[in-house]
Write an enzyme that holds these catalytic residues in place. Structure first.
Site, PDB file in Angstrom:
ATOM      1  N   ARG A  20      13.214  19.381 -15.186  1.00  0.00           N
ATOM      2  CA  ARG A  20      14.097  18.911 -14.121  1.00  0.00           C
ATOM      3  C   ARG A  20      13.460  17.744 -13.381  1.00  0.00           C
ATOM      4  NH1 ARG A  20      17.165  20.457 -16.954  1.00  0.00           N
ATOM      5  NH2 ARG A  20      18.333  22.367 -16.954  1.00  0.00           N
ATOM      6  N   CYS A  21      14.307  16.904 -12.827  1.00  0.00           N
ATOM      7  CA  CYS A  21      13.895  15.721 -12.085  1.00  0.00           C
ATOM      8  C   CYS A  21      12.786  16.079 -11.093  1.00  0.00           C
ATOM      9  CB  CYS A  21      15.099  15.145 -11.345  1.00  0.00           C
ATOM     10  SG  CYS A  21      14.763  13.611 -10.478  1.00  0.00           S
ATOM     11  N   PRO A  22      11.709  15.336 -11.085  1.00  0.00           N
ATOM     12  CA  PRO A  22      11.441  14.050 -11.764  1.00  0.00           C
ATOM     13  C   PRO A  22      10.644  14.188 -13.058  1.00  0.00           C
ATOM     14  CG  PRO A  22       9.774  14.384 -10.107  1.00  0.00           C
ATOM     15  CD  PRO A  22      10.689  15.607 -10.059  1.00  0.00           C
ATOM     16  N   ASP A  47      18.806  17.701 -18.368  1.00  0.00           N
ATOM     17  CA  ASP A  47      18.957  17.510 -16.930  1.00  0.00           C
ATOM     18  C   ASP A  47      19.969  16.389 -16.691  1.00  0.00           C
ATOM     19  OD1 ASP A  47      18.780  17.091 -14.212  1.00  0.00           O
ATOM     20  OD2 ASP A  47      16.618  16.784 -14.178  1.00  0.00           O
ATOM     21  N   SER A  49      20.510  14.556 -14.273  1.00  0.00           N
ATOM     22  CA  SER A  49      19.977  13.396 -13.552  1.00  0.00           C
ATOM     23  C   SER A  49      19.360  12.367 -14.498  1.00  0.00           C
ATOM     24  CB  SER A  49      18.961  13.820 -12.492  1.00  0.00           C
ATOM     25  OG  SER A  49      17.792  14.308 -13.093  1.00  0.00           O
TER      26      SER A  49
END
Length: 84
Positions: A20-22, A47, A49
């Site tokens: 997941r981000c980042p 993800d 993002s």
């Protein structure tokens, strides 16, 4: 996008599934730093993002996003290393 490289023809592959981000962009950056200019990397990710973060990363770091598939999971990206 003038080059017609398929995802499978990439010099390197990176599995960012479950990250997941980042995290995805961070590990992509670490891998790309070790690559030679002009080499390619195929990334799979789940993800949402990444559909925003990976194109931004490429623009900011002067790499080329050759292909992006964000219609269904897993998302797929093909990046060509630029000058860095």
């Amino acid at each position: 996008m003038s080059e017609t490289l398929s995802f499978e023809q990439a010099d390197y592959q990176l599995d960012a599934m479950g990250l997941r981000c980042p995290e995805p962009v961070m590990i992509i950056r670490l891998k790309v730093r070790k690559m030679a200019q002009g080499e390619t990397i195929y990334i799979t990710a789940d993800d949402p993002s990444t559909s925003r973060d990976i194109p931004s990363f490429c623009r900011f770091m002067q790499h080329t996003l050759l292909q992006a598939q964000t219609e269904h999971m897993p998302y797929q990206y093909l990046i060509k290393k630029g000058v860095s």
